[in-house]
Scaffold this active site. Structure first.
Site, PDB file in Angstrom:
ATOM      1  N   SER A 119       0.707  -1.311  -0.005  1.00 48.45           N
ATOM      2  CA  SER A 119      -0.018  -0.107   0.095  1.00 48.45           C
ATOM      3  C   SER A 119       0.950   1.191  -0.069  1.00 48.45           C
ATOM      4  O   SER A 119       0.231   2.374  -0.070  1.00 48.45           O
ATOM      5  CB  SER A 119      -1.079   0.086   1.232  1.00 48.45           C
ATOM      6  OG  SER A 119      -0.542  -0.581   2.186  1.00 48.45           O
ATOM      7  N   HIS A 140      -3.403  -3.485  -6.059  1.00 39.64           N
ATOM      8  CA  HIS A 140      -3.822  -2.871  -4.603  1.00 39.64           C
ATOM      9  C   HIS A 140      -5.080  -3.118  -4.458  1.00 39.64           C
ATOM     10  O   HIS A 140      -6.031  -2.627  -4.937  1.00 39.64           O
ATOM     11  CB  HIS A 140      -3.236  -1.326  -4.518  1.00 39.64           C
ATOM     12  CG  HIS A 140      -3.547  -0.967  -3.338  1.00 39.64           C
ATOM     13  ND1 HIS A 140      -4.054   0.298  -2.861  1.00 39.64           N
ATOM     14  CD2 HIS A 140      -3.193  -1.400  -2.146  1.00 39.64           C
ATOM     15  CE1 HIS A 140      -3.988   0.599  -1.739  1.00 39.64           C
ATOM     16  NE2 HIS A 140      -3.454  -0.347  -1.140  1.00 39.64           N
ATOM     17  N   GLU A 152      -6.492  -1.130  -7.453  1.00 37.45           N
ATOM     18  CA  GLU A 152      -5.762  -0.136  -8.062  1.00 37.45           C
ATOM     19  C   GLU A 152      -4.662  -1.020  -8.836  1.00 37.45           C
ATOM     20  O   GLU A 152      -3.955  -1.737  -8.252  1.00 37.45           O
ATOM     21  CB  GLU A 152      -5.041   0.922  -7.163  1.00 37.45           C
ATOM     22  CG  GLU A 152      -5.995   1.838  -6.794  1.00 37.45           C
ATOM     23  CD  GLU A 152      -5.368   2.846  -5.780  1.00 37.45           C
ATOM     24  OE1 GLU A 152      -5.649   4.104  -5.761  1.00 37.45           O
ATOM     25  OE2 GLU A 152      -4.678   2.556  -4.897  1.00 37.45           O
ATOM     26  N   ASN A 190      -5.676   6.263  -1.637  1.00 33.99           N
ATOM     27  CA  ASN A 190      -5.006   6.992  -0.397  1.00 33.99           C
ATOM     28  C   ASN A 190      -4.441   8.304  -0.262  1.00 33.99           C
ATOM     29  O   ASN A 190      -4.407   9.114   0.545  1.00 33.99           O
ATOM     30  CB  ASN A 190      -3.967   5.902   0.142  1.00 33.99           C
ATOM     31  CG  ASN A 190      -4.293   4.841   0.898  1.00 33.99           C
ATOM     32  OD1 ASN A 190      -5.494   4.649   1.042  1.00 33.99           O
ATOM     33  ND2 ASN A 190      -3.586   3.455   0.762  1.00 33.99           N
TER      34      ASN A 190
HETATM   35  P1  NAD Z   1      -0.833  -9.389   7.698  1.00 37.74           P
HETATM   36  O1  NAD Z   1       0.129  -8.849   9.032  1.00 37.74           O
HETATM   37  O2  NAD Z   1      -2.166  -9.729   8.179  1.00 37.74           O
HETATM   38  O3  NAD Z   1      -0.146 -10.627   6.938  1.00 37.74           O
HETATM   39  C1  NAD Z   1       0.947 -10.606   6.593  1.00 37.74           C
HETATM   40  C2  NAD Z   1       1.421 -12.054   6.332  1.00 37.74           C
HETATM   41  O4  NAD Z   1       2.702 -12.117   5.665  1.00 37.74           O
HETATM   42  C3  NAD Z   1       1.493 -12.903   7.729  1.00 37.74           C
HETATM   43  O5  NAD Z   1       0.511 -13.864   7.660  1.00 37.74           O
HETATM   44  C4  NAD Z   1       3.107 -13.110   7.526  1.00 37.74           C
HETATM   45  O6  NAD Z   1       3.328 -14.368   8.150  1.00 37.74           O
HETATM   46  C5  NAD Z   1       3.186 -13.173   6.158  1.00 37.74           C
HETATM   47  N1  NAD Z   1       4.807 -13.196   5.825  1.00 37.74           N
HETATM   48  C6  NAD Z   1       5.857 -12.430   6.377  1.00 37.74           C
HETATM   49  N2  NAD Z   1       7.028 -12.745   5.896  1.00 37.74           N
HETATM   50  C7  NAD Z   1       6.725 -13.897   4.954  1.00 37.74           C
HETATM   51  C8  NAD Z   1       7.680 -14.389   3.761  1.00 37.74           C
HETATM   52  N3  NAD Z   1       8.877 -14.267   4.026  1.00 37.74           N
HETATM   53  N4  NAD Z   1       6.863 -15.464   2.997  1.00 37.74           N
HETATM   54  C9  NAD Z   1       5.446 -15.280   3.155  1.00 37.74           C
HETATM   55  N5  NAD Z   1       4.915 -14.803   4.011  1.00 37.74           N
HETATM   56  C10 NAD Z   1       5.225 -14.196   4.655  1.00 37.74           C
HETATM   57  O7  NAD Z   1      -0.816  -8.017   6.824  1.00 37.74           O
HETATM   58  P2  NAD Z   1      -1.677  -7.399   5.777  1.00 37.74           P
HETATM   59  O8  NAD Z   1      -2.712  -6.564   6.417  1.00 37.74           O
HETATM   60  O9  NAD Z   1      -2.492  -8.856   5.173  1.00 37.74           O
HETATM   61  O10 NAD Z   1      -0.809  -6.740   4.713  1.00 37.74           O
HETATM   62  C11 NAD Z   1      -0.140  -7.524   3.833  1.00 37.74           C
HETATM   63  C12 NAD Z   1       0.116  -6.382   2.606  1.00 37.74           C
HETATM   64  O11 NAD Z   1      -0.958  -5.967   1.898  1.00 37.74           O
HETATM   65  C13 NAD Z   1       1.047  -5.424   3.174  1.00 37.74           C
HETATM   66  O12 NAD Z   1       1.853  -5.070   1.800  1.00 37.74           O
HETATM   67  C14 NAD Z   1      -0.003  -3.992   3.157  1.00 37.74           C
HETATM   68  O13 NAD Z   1       0.464  -3.036   3.085  1.00 37.74           O
HETATM   69  C15 NAD Z   1      -0.857  -4.313   1.861  1.00 37.74           C
HETATM   70  N6  NAD Z   1      -2.335  -3.876   2.332  1.00 37.74           N
HETATM   71  C16 NAD Z   1      -2.974  -3.783   3.415  1.00 37.74           C
HETATM   72  C17 NAD Z   1      -4.068  -3.252   3.670  1.00 37.74           C
HETATM   73  C18 NAD Z   1      -4.821  -3.377   5.066  1.00 37.74           C
HETATM   74  O14 NAD Z   1      -5.985  -2.684   4.980  1.00 37.74           O
HETATM   75  N7  NAD Z   1      -4.609  -4.083   5.794  1.00 37.74           N
HETATM   76  C19 NAD Z   1      -4.724  -2.851   2.317  1.00 37.74           C
HETATM   77  C20 NAD Z   1      -4.248  -2.922   1.354  1.00 37.74           C
HETATM   78  C21 NAD Z   1      -3.068  -3.319   1.221  1.00 37.74           C
END
Ligand code: NAD
Length: 283
Positions: A119, A140, A152, A190
């Protein structure tokens, strides 16, 4: 592009949501995370999502079982070899993402599209870790993935037209509406949303109205489904502040100055729903 097999790296909030919508659209999914525990949590979230639909009567138990059976889990990248598109949805950390993307570009087929759900990190910067960076793109998604209609699609400087077209076709296949965006901090949504939230905090800080009245003003006056301060509590005030800081640093324009009250709230550990206190109390 082979659209029938999707790889997803990261089974957290976003990765599991993306896996759910892909399986619901009839695609085979390989879901990868670092541990079985993380994968189990992801699968449990997906199963709970389908279960809600079964209870509402919008999904049959047979269809639910079929969708779940399309998702395979693994803790190594070999399961991603047959994917036509792989989406990285791991923790928001530059070094981690660069490492995963380098590894992915050595594992997946040379023609496969590689995408990131980041993001805030520059798509052009992430592309540099991928061999044949023209096949790299940002996709995204919005949270919660099964409910939000938008994605996006972000082109880095190196992204090819073919990759952009494939990413948009993929988004449509899973029932999302893609908007095509050039790489820039915060992309489009955003970039507009977060400064609006920041301005609402300025308005609160200046004592122009109460938090409730500011939120009601935007709900009733602009037809927003949720007020900006309640939305900040939902996103997390630390996340809102981090995004404003990225804007301030990247654009160097004082209009992106984070609201002092936002900084105060974060320093005080009032982060919104996740800490049970933000602009509202969630005790
Ligand atoms: P989260 O913490 O819920 O999940 C992240 C996952 O990645 C975890 O399960 C973790 O174990 C895993 N992980 C860490 N290292 C890893 C590796 N080496 N190999 C495989 N898996 C690995 O986070 P999230 O909220 O799901 O966010 C994930 C991505 O999505 C981020 O880049 C975030 O910026 C983006 N994002 C989040 C949102 C939101 O509202 N939460 C919205 C849009 C985009």
């Amino acid at each position: 592009m082979n659209l029938t097999h999707v790889g997803i790296v990261g089974a957290g909030q976003m990765g599991s949501g993306i896996a759910q919508v892909c399986a619901a659209a009839g695609l085979d999914v390989s879901l990868v995370d670092v541990s079985d525990a993380a994968l189990d949590r992801g699968i449990a979230a997906i199963a709970a999502g389908f279960e809600r639909q079964v209870k509402k009567g919008t999904l049959s138990a047979d269809a639910q079982a079929a969708m779940l059976s399309r998702i395979r889990t693994a803790t190594d990248h070999r399961s991603l070899e047959g994917s036509g598109i792989v989406i990285e949805a791991a923790t928001e950390n530059l070094e981690l993402k660069l490492r995963i993307l380098k590894q992915l570009s050595e594992t997946v087929a040379p023609h496969a599209v590689i995408a990131s759900n980041t993001s805030s990190i520059s798509i052009t910067q992430l592309a540099a870790a991928v061999t044949a960076p023209e096949r790299f793109i940002g996709i995204h998604f919005f949270n919660p993935v099964p409910l939000m209609g938008l994605v996006e699609v972000i082109r880095g400087l190196q992204t090819s037209d073919a990759t952009a077209a494939s990413a948009q076709a993929f988004a449509k296949t899973i029932g999302k509406t893609p908007v095509l965006v050039r790489n820039s901090p915060g992309f489009v949504v955003n970039r507009i949303l977060v400064p609006m939230i920041n301005e609402a905090v300025m308005v609160l800080q200046e004592g122009l109205a109460t938090a409730e009245d500011i939120d009601n003003g935007m709900k009733l006056g602009c037809n927003h489904p949720i007020g900006p301060l309640a939305l900040a509590d939902l996103i997390g005030l630390d996340t809102v502040l981090a995004i404003m800081q990225v804007f301030a640093e990247e654009f160097g324009d004082p209009k992106y100055r984070p609201a002092p009250l936002l900084k105060e709230m974060v320093c005080a550990g009032r982060l919104g729903r996740k800490s049970k206190r933000g602009f509202y109390s969630y005790e």
